[in-house]
Design a protein around this motif. Structure first.
Motif, PDB file in Angstrom:
ATOM      1  N   ALA A  61       0.827  -1.208   0.000  1.00 31.43           N
ATOM      2  CA  ALA A  61       0.000   0.000   0.000  1.00 31.43           C
ATOM      3  C   ALA A  61       0.861   1.258   0.000  1.00 31.43           C
ATOM      4  N   TYR A  62       1.910   1.234   0.812  1.00 27.17           N
ATOM      5  CA  TYR A  62       2.788   2.402   0.914  1.00 27.17           C
ATOM      6  C   TYR A  62       3.540   2.633  -0.393  1.00 27.17           C
ATOM      7  N   SER A  65       1.335   4.338  -2.841  1.00 27.03           N
ATOM      8  CA  SER A  65       1.090   5.741  -2.494  1.00 27.03           C
ATOM      9  C   SER A  65       2.258   6.641  -2.860  1.00 27.03           C
ATOM     10  N   ARG A  66       3.457   6.064  -3.048  1.00 26.85           N
ATOM     11  CA  ARG A  66       4.637   6.861  -3.361  1.00 26.85           C
ATOM     12  C   ARG A  66       4.987   6.846  -4.855  1.00 26.85           C
ATOM     13  N   LYS A  68       3.972   8.687  -7.191  1.00 29.11           N
ATOM     14  CA  LYS A  68       4.132  10.024  -7.768  1.00 29.11           C
ATOM     15  C   LYS A  68       5.579  10.480  -7.736  1.00 29.11           C
ATOM     16  N   SER A  73       1.151   7.291 -11.467  1.00 31.50           N
ATOM     17  CA  SER A  73      -0.067   7.358 -10.671  1.00 31.50           C
ATOM     18  C   SER A  73      -0.983   6.216 -11.068  1.00 31.50           C
ATOM     19  N   ASP A  76      -6.791   6.241  -7.318  1.00 26.47           N
ATOM     20  CA  ASP A  76      -7.069   6.113  -5.890  1.00 26.47           C
ATOM     21  C   ASP A  76      -6.689   4.721  -5.390  1.00 26.47           C
ATOM     22  N   ILE A  77      -6.083   4.692  -4.214  1.00 21.23           N
ATOM     23  CA  ILE A  77      -5.660   3.426  -3.610  1.00 21.23           C
ATOM     24  C   ILE A  77      -6.679   3.032  -2.545  1.00 21.23           C
ATOM     25  N   ARG A 192       0.056   2.352   7.854  1.00 20.55           N
ATOM     26  CA  ARG A 192       0.184   2.383   6.392  1.00 20.55           C
ATOM     27  C   ARG A 192      -0.989   1.718   5.694  1.00 20.55           C
ATOM     28  N   GLY A 194      -3.982   2.407   6.642  1.00 17.76           N
ATOM     29  CA  GLY A 194      -5.084   3.346   6.800  1.00 17.76           C
ATOM     30  C   GLY A 194      -5.685   3.422   8.177  1.00 17.76           C
TER      31      GLY A 194
END
Length: 480
Positions: A61-62, A65-66, A68, A73, A76-77, A192, A194
């Motif tokens: 997940a982390y 999210s990184r 970018k 991209s 949405d995660i 991480r 959520g």
């Protein structure tokens, strides 16, 4: 009551007990392995493996999210808590089943289920059904979570790491008490994924870190992800509608209350020896009621009793438990010919991100061993070539060496690939290499291990052995 005569009785069928059994059985078939709970080690059921499964999901997940950072991209995660926990339980069960099958291959007459307690130095009572007279006894009863009394005010919302892996879904929020190995690993993973996380500690410790420079660096990094106060002043914990309310000092005098769905107690573990009637074993106990033992032979005093694994509260790590099971098993099998066993270089890894690793002697132990005559080398990974390439350029490595001999003594690290670098350092320490000899080893380019070379060069210079390191990124250019 059934009575049995054996050469060796082993109490506990965890990692240490299983290894001890296999060693003893090479010498005698008159052995019993006693287990009070379910088969399957702490590591497989509630420790190493399920925690790494949760961490793997968090890392995924982390990493998304990184994206970018690299110009990527994926939209949405979404974290599906039910599917995350379903995989954790499913894969955990596979590991447990493997261990259980191993134990069940032992002859049935060698396995006894029930709680064992000492009725004398050579006598064990298992449940109320079996009395065992053993020439030698190995205590390998493991450990269990230790919960401070005030945390029990969380009542039905108090959870341990054992409980987390049975969750069907991820909660909205968790307050974690204890920034040790378990607390840091699970707390960061939940964050991480959520989950709203806040972490409290007492005394200022951050994991097993002993080097103050690394502790400060790690504390700053963790606080960028979730609030972590390693020396907190918690006033109250109480069960309220909707969860657990924690009242604490936020800042100097400001009192604050936050409510969380669950409270995770990661406040250490205690050896499982208090139910053994150990006072009947006729061995010396320390002020905490734990057996006094020789760490090299694992023998309790001059007795026929040995203690290994988490039960002796010395090195609660799986590879150490396996080593101790081997030593205790060999000595119980060959008794009275008791010998010191091989103790490997201390090695510990915490699977946070960045990872934490310690190898060999801590900085305090180096100071005592060298009477202050030691030097430190370090490297920051913030500008290390490969670490910047992959976007994992946070971390600090500090290595210690002895003046005069140039011997490598130990290291601590908070940074990328620490689990791998720690192994290289542990092998070097066990082979008693000097820092100069370590620098003669090959280093590929570009790899994170080049940062290790920078730290070793810095250490050699501070030991007055090597040249002054070149300025700039000496890890990046060819031919260095």
């Amino acid at each position: 009551m059934e009575k049995r005569e054996v050469d060796v009785a082993i109490i506990g069928a965890g990692t240490a007990g299983m290894v001890a059994y296999q060693r003893v059985r090479k010498v005698t078939d008159k052995v019993v392995l006693i287990e009070s709970g379910e088969y399957g080690t702490t590591c497989a059921r509630v420790g190493c493996m399920p925690s790494k499964l949760l961490i793997a999901a968090a890392d995924s997940a982390y990493g998304m999210s990184r994206g970018k950072l690299f110009g990527i991209s994926a939209g949405d995660i979404t974290v599906d808590g039910k599917r995350v926990m379903e995989r954790v339980r499913s894969e955990r069960d596979r590991f447990v089943d493997s261990v259980v099958r191993s134990v069940e291959k032992f002859p049935e007459e060698h396995r006894i289920k029930g709680n064992a307690r000492f009725a004398g130095p050579n006598r064990l009572i298992v449940g109320n059904e079996t009395e065992i007279h053993a020439q030698r006894i190995i205590i390998a009863t493991g450990s269990r979570p230790n919960i401070p009394g005030f945390l029990k005010e969380a009542k039905d919302r108090l959870v341990l790491n054992d409980d987390i892996f049975e969750w069907q879904d991820l909660p909205e929020s968790v307050v974690v008490f204890g920034p040790g190995v378990i607390g840091l690993e699970l707390g960061q993973a939940l964050s991480r994924l959520g989950v709203r996380v806040r972490m409290f500690g007492v005394g200022g410790a951050v994991g097993p870190i002993r080097d103050e420079s690394i502790r400060k660096y790690a504390l700053e990094c963790f606080n960028e992800e979730f609030p972590l106060d390693p020396d907190s002043d918690v006033k109250r914990v109480e069960r309220v509608d909707g969860g657990v309310a924690v009242t604490f000092l936020d800042g100097v005098d400001s009192e604050k209350t936050e409510t969380f769905e669950y409270l995770l107690a990661a406040t250490g573990r205690r050896p499982n020896v208090d139910s053994l009637d150990i006072q009947n074993a006729d061995i010396e106990l320390d002020e905490k009621g734990l057996p006094v033992f020789d760490p090299h032979t694992l023998r309790c005093g001059q007795s026929h009793i040995f203690i290994c694994g988490d039960a002796n509260n010395a090195l609660p790590l799986l590879h150490e438990a396996a080593d101790e099971g081997r030593i205790a098993g060999n000595n119980a099998a060959s008794y009275p010919d008791v010998r010191a066993g091989l103790r490997r270089t201390p090695l510990a890894v915490v699977f946070t991100d960045p990872q934490i690793a310690s190898v060999g002697l801590t900085i305090d132990e180096v100071d005592r061993r060298c009477a202050g005559r030691f030097a430190v080398g370090e490297v920051s990974f913030e500008d290390q070539g490969r670490s910047r390439v992959i976007g994992k350029n946070r971390g600090l490595l500090r290595v210690y060496g002895e003046h005069g001999s140039g011997m490598f003594m130990g290291a601590e690290m908070f940074g990328p690939a620490a689990e791998h670098i720690a192994h290289l350092l542990a092998w070097s320490a066990q082979r008693r290499l000097t820092v100069s000899e370590m620098l003669e080893m090959p280093f590929y380019h570009p790899v994170i291990e080049e940062g290790l070379r920078t730290a070793l060069k810095h250490l050699n210079r501070n030991l007055d052995i090597g040249p002054v390191p070149e300025e700039g990124c000496s890890d990046c250019g060819p031919g260095v």
